[in-house]
Design a protein around this motif. Structure first.
Motif, short mmCIF file in Angstrom:
data_model
loop_
_atom_site.label_atom_id
_atom_site.label_comp_id
_atom_site.label_asym_id
_atom_site.label_seq_id
_atom_site.Cartn_x
_atom_site.Cartn_y
_atom_site.Cartn_z
N UNK A 1 0.83 -1.20 0.00
CA UNK A 1 0.00 0.00 0.00
C UNK A 1 0.87 1.25 0.00
N UNK A 2 1.87 1.29 0.87
CA UNK A 2 2.73 2.47 0.98
C UNK A 2 3.42 2.78 -0.34
N UNK A 3 3.98 1.77 -0.97
CA UNK A 3 4.70 1.99 -2.22
C UNK A 3 3.76 2.44 -3.33
N UNK A 4 2.63 1.74 -3.47
CA UNK A 4 1.74 2.05 -4.59
C UNK A 4 1.07 3.41 -4.43
N UNK A 5 0.72 3.77 -3.20
CA UNK A 5 0.08 5.07 -3.01
C UNK A 5 1.08 6.21 -3.12
N UNK A 6 2.30 5.98 -2.67
CA UNK A 6 3.32 7.01 -2.88
C UNK A 6 3.56 7.22 -4.38
N UNK A 7 3.58 6.11 -5.13
CA UNK A 7 3.86 6.20 -6.56
C UNK A 7 2.82 7.02 -7.31
N UNK A 8 1.59 7.05 -6.82
CA UNK A 8 0.56 7.83 -7.53
C UNK A 8 0.38 9.23 -6.94
N UNK A 9 1.14 9.54 -5.88
CA UNK A 9 1.18 10.94 -5.49
C UNK A 9 0.74 11.35 -4.10
N UNK A 10 0.47 10.40 -3.17
CA UNK A 10 0.13 10.86 -1.82
C UNK A 10 1.37 11.48 -1.19
N UNK A 11 1.14 12.40 -0.26
CA UNK A 11 2.24 13.19 0.31
C UNK A 11 2.62 12.76 1.73
N UNK A 12 1.87 11.89 2.35
CA UNK A 12 2.22 11.36 3.68
C UNK A 12 1.31 10.18 3.96
N UNK A 13 1.77 9.30 4.86
CA UNK A 13 0.99 8.11 5.22
C UNK A 13 1.03 7.93 6.73
#
Length: 329
Positions: free
Chosen positions: A156-168
């Motif tokens: 989840x962390x990798x895929x969501x970062x890849x599409x542009x989220x700015x923090x998790x």
């Protein structure tokens, strides 16, 4: 310096977790006054917002004194979440957050919140829809996975970062655990140590003291900590943690006067937001938490929850100070 987009949060930010029926504007106000660096609204139903439901719309209320503040959305439909991201952005929060962590049955069983941990492709599509519908930074709050056999938060962390989220922000439990047992931060640390991950990673779960906050920062290397249940009746926990991290010394327990003054400030903000009737009513759920541990407090609690006006409540708060002034808590 930890940053979400262009929002600077300091070296080790402390975040107020979004909590239903708790983290409304009055509670956020007293948390801000007591050291919170970033706060989130209660989670806002995308279905309610798209229907213009009064309760959902009211949760979009934010005020200048609480910035930076994020609006948290949840839902099960990709297009609806995108549309609601656009609606929420119009009230000009500092960021939009997506809830992929709520474990409660009436959310998860409708395909929202933590349920999306069972469908990562849909989670990715939903996140893309939210990002495309706003000019604001988008962040995500989630859990380790659905259950012990599906701890997929690394993916989840990798895929969501890849599409542009700015923090998790990651709560260290699975959905099945709800809030039982101890939070496991080891997987959060693995994500933080992943060389592919460059966005801020915030840990959440079981931090209820300055000592634990510093221990978790040092042990797990997170960029900051999100605190939820430990703030209820205890909004000064943010300043206590900051003092301890900076000096290595613990502040003493909150004084009677501080408890009463913070409770009164909370009440004042509640009335300012909801008006003299609803504002008084909304505060009733908080009195027990502010005065937890006070011996023989029940008569005062009954007076507080039965009072109908600010003046009645203020008089009772003054009496509480007079009655307990010789007791140290």
């Amino acid at each position: 310096m930890v940053k979400i987009g262009n929002i600077e949060l300091g070296d080790f930010p402390l975040l107020l977790a979004p909590m239903e029926d708790v983290s409304d504007p009055p509670f956020r106000a007293v948390c801000k006054e007591n050291g919170a660096d970033l706060m989130y609204t209660e989670f806002v139903s995308s279905e309610g917002l798209i229907r213009d439901a009064a309760k959902s719309v009211q949760k979009l209320d934010i005020f200048e004194y609480e910035r930076p503040v994020g609006i948290q959305l949840f839902g099960s439909d990709v297009e609806t979440m995108g549309a609601c991201s656009e609606i929420a952005s119009r009230v000009n929060p500092d960021l939009i957050d997506i809830n992929y962590g709520c474990p409660v049955k009436n959310v998860a069983c409708r395909g929202a919140g933590a349920a999306l941990l069972q469908d990562i492709p849909k989670m990715v599509k939903m996140t893309e829809a939210v990002i495309k519908s706003t000019h604001l930074p988008v962040t995500v709050k989630t859990r380790l996975g659905w259950d012990e056999n599906t701890k997929n938060v690394e993916e989840v962390a990798e895929r969501l970062q890849d599409i542009g989220i700015k923090a998790l922000s990651i709560h260290g439990r699975t959905r099945v655990q709800m809030y039982k047992g101890s939070a496991d931060w080891s997987l959060i640390a693995r994500i933080k140590d992943n060389p592919r991950i460059t966005i801020p990673i915030f840990g959440n779960g079981d931090v209820d003291s300055p000592e634990k906050a510093l221990e978790y920062r040092n042990r797990y290397g997170v960029d900051g900590i999100m605190i939820g249940r430990a703030t209820i009746g205890n909004p000064w926990i943010f300043d206590e943690i900051k003092h301890y991290v900076k000096t290595g010394e613990k502040l003493g327990p909150a004084s009677l006067e501080k408890r009463v003054d913070t409770c009164r400030r909370h009440l004042e903000f509640s009335i300012r937001w909801k008006g003299p009737v609803a504002g008084v009513f909304e505060m009733r759920r908080h009195y027990t938490n502010y005065f937890k541990g006070f011996d023989n407090f029940k008569p005062f609690r009954m007076r507080l929850v039965e009072a109908m006006t600010f003046d009645e409540l203020d008089a009772t708060l003054h009496e509480i100070v007079a009655h307990y002034s010789e007791v140290v808590y």
